[in-house]
Design a protein around this motif. Structure first.
Motif, PDB file in Angstrom:
ATOM      1  N   SER A   1       0.830  -1.207   0.000  1.00 48.32           N
ATOM      2  CA  SER A   1       0.000   0.000   0.000  1.00 48.32           C
ATOM      3  C   SER A   1       0.864   1.256   0.000  1.00 48.32           C
ATOM      4  O   SER A   1       2.065   1.206   0.269  1.00 48.32           O
ATOM      5  N   ARG A   2       0.195   2.370  -0.266  1.00 52.10           N
ATOM      6  CA  ARG A   2       0.867   3.671  -0.193  1.00 52.10           C
ATOM      7  C   ARG A   2       1.374   3.917   1.231  1.00 52.10           C
ATOM      8  O   ARG A   2       2.467   4.446   1.428  1.00 52.10           O
TER       9      ARG A   2
ATOM     10  N   ASN B   1       4.029  10.123  -7.016  1.00 55.43           N
ATOM     11  CA  ASN B   1       3.388   9.320  -8.054  1.00 55.43           C
ATOM     12  C   ASN B   1       4.344   9.177  -9.226  1.00 55.43           C
ATOM     13  O   ASN B   1       4.860  10.173  -9.733  1.00 55.43           O
ATOM     14  N   ALA B   2       4.606   7.938  -9.631  1.00 57.17           N
ATOM     15  CA  ALA B   2       5.476   7.673 -10.776  1.00 57.17           C
ATOM     16  C   ALA B   2       5.021   6.373 -11.428  1.00 57.17           C
ATOM     17  O   ALA B   2       4.791   5.388 -10.741  1.00 57.17           O
TER      18      ALA B   2
ATOM     19  N   ALA C   1       2.181   4.556  -9.925  1.00 56.77           N
ATOM     20  CA  ALA C   1       2.365   3.955  -8.607  1.00 56.77           C
ATOM     21  C   ALA C   1       2.909   4.999  -7.640  1.00 56.77           C
ATOM     22  O   ALA C   1       3.371   6.059  -8.046  1.00 56.77           O
ATOM     23  N   TRP C   2       2.867   4.700  -6.362  1.00 54.48           N
ATOM     24  CA  TRP C   2       3.431   5.555  -5.321  1.00 54.48           C
ATOM     25  C   TRP C   2       4.807   5.005  -4.992  1.00 54.48           C
ATOM     26  O   TRP C   2       4.931   3.849  -4.596  1.00 54.48           O
ATOM     27  N   SER C   3       5.867   5.810  -5.169  1.00 56.69           N
ATOM     28  CA  SER C   3       7.209   5.246  -5.030  1.00 56.69           C
ATOM     29  C   SER C   3       8.251   6.290  -4.650  1.00 56.69           C
ATOM     30  O   SER C   3       8.005   7.491  -4.732  1.00 56.69           O
ATOM     31  N   PHE C   4       9.415   5.770  -4.234  1.00 57.38           N
ATOM     32  CA  PHE C   4      10.590   6.605  -4.017  1.00 57.38           C
ATOM     33  C   PHE C   4      11.826   5.766  -4.317  1.00 57.38           C
ATOM     34  O   PHE C   4      11.769   4.537  -4.368  1.00 57.38           O
TER      35      PHE C   4
ATOM     36  N   THR D   1       8.014   0.804  -4.066  1.00 53.43           N
ATOM     37  CA  THR D   1       6.843   1.221  -4.816  1.00 53.43           C
ATOM     38  C   THR D   1       5.625   0.349  -4.541  1.00 53.43           C
ATOM     39  O   THR D   1       5.769  -0.791  -4.090  1.00 53.43           O
ATOM     40  N   THR D   2       4.458   0.902  -4.805  1.00 53.41           N
ATOM     41  CA  THR D   2       3.252   0.086  -4.843  1.00 53.41           C
ATOM     42  C   THR D   2       3.198  -0.564  -6.223  1.00 53.41           C
ATOM     43  O   THR D   2       3.977  -0.209  -7.116  1.00 53.41           O
TER      44      THR D   2
END
Length: 135
Positions: free
Chosen positions: A76-77, A99-100, A103-106, A119-120
């Motif tokens: 999940s986020r 957001n990338a 998906a939600w990621s870093f 990431t999700t």
């Protein structure tokens, strides 16, 4: 077909081993000094981080090793955000989640020199949508 292992060149195998154990739950199977660490996840995937400089001779690695990365999917986020907070709180330099690719990621840089993506799941487009965009 199932992915069996990943082998990454690392500038610091000890630091990478500690990071993968602490943040991603991998367990260490083999340590060969500072030259190689073999780890495994709960699904049986083997991750090898090595510092075999002699094997780089004559091999066409790109000049910028930072294009190499591995990704860890979170459920999940909130899980992405929680891992970001843990890493940042422990002094890791990581970009803020965003957001990338849908998906939600870093990303953050491992001590070994490559990047890690957290990431999700990325939504996969249907085959029909893909074909429409190819016309």
């Amino acid at each position: 077909m199932k992915l069996n292992h990943i082998n990454l060149y690392s500038h610091d195998t000890d630091a990478d081993r500690a990071m993968f154990e602490q943040y991603f739950g991998l367990r260490t199977l083999v340590v060969r000094g500072t030259k190689m660490v073999i780890m495994q996840d709960d699904d049986g995937l083997v991750l090898i981080v090595n510092h075999f400089e002699n094997k780089l001779e004559g091999f066409g690695y790109p000049q910028q090793l930072d294009i190499l990365h591995i990704g860890f999917i979170q459920k999940s986020r909130d899980a992405v955000d929680a891992l970001y907070k843990r890493l940042s709180g422990d002094g890791w330099e990581a970009q803020a989640p965003r957001n990338a690719h849908g998906a939600w990621s870093f990303y953050f840089r491992a001590k070994g020199g490559y990047f890690i993506e957290v990431t999700t799941l990325t939504p996969v487009r249907s085959e029909e949508a893909y074909q429409k965009n190819q016309r």
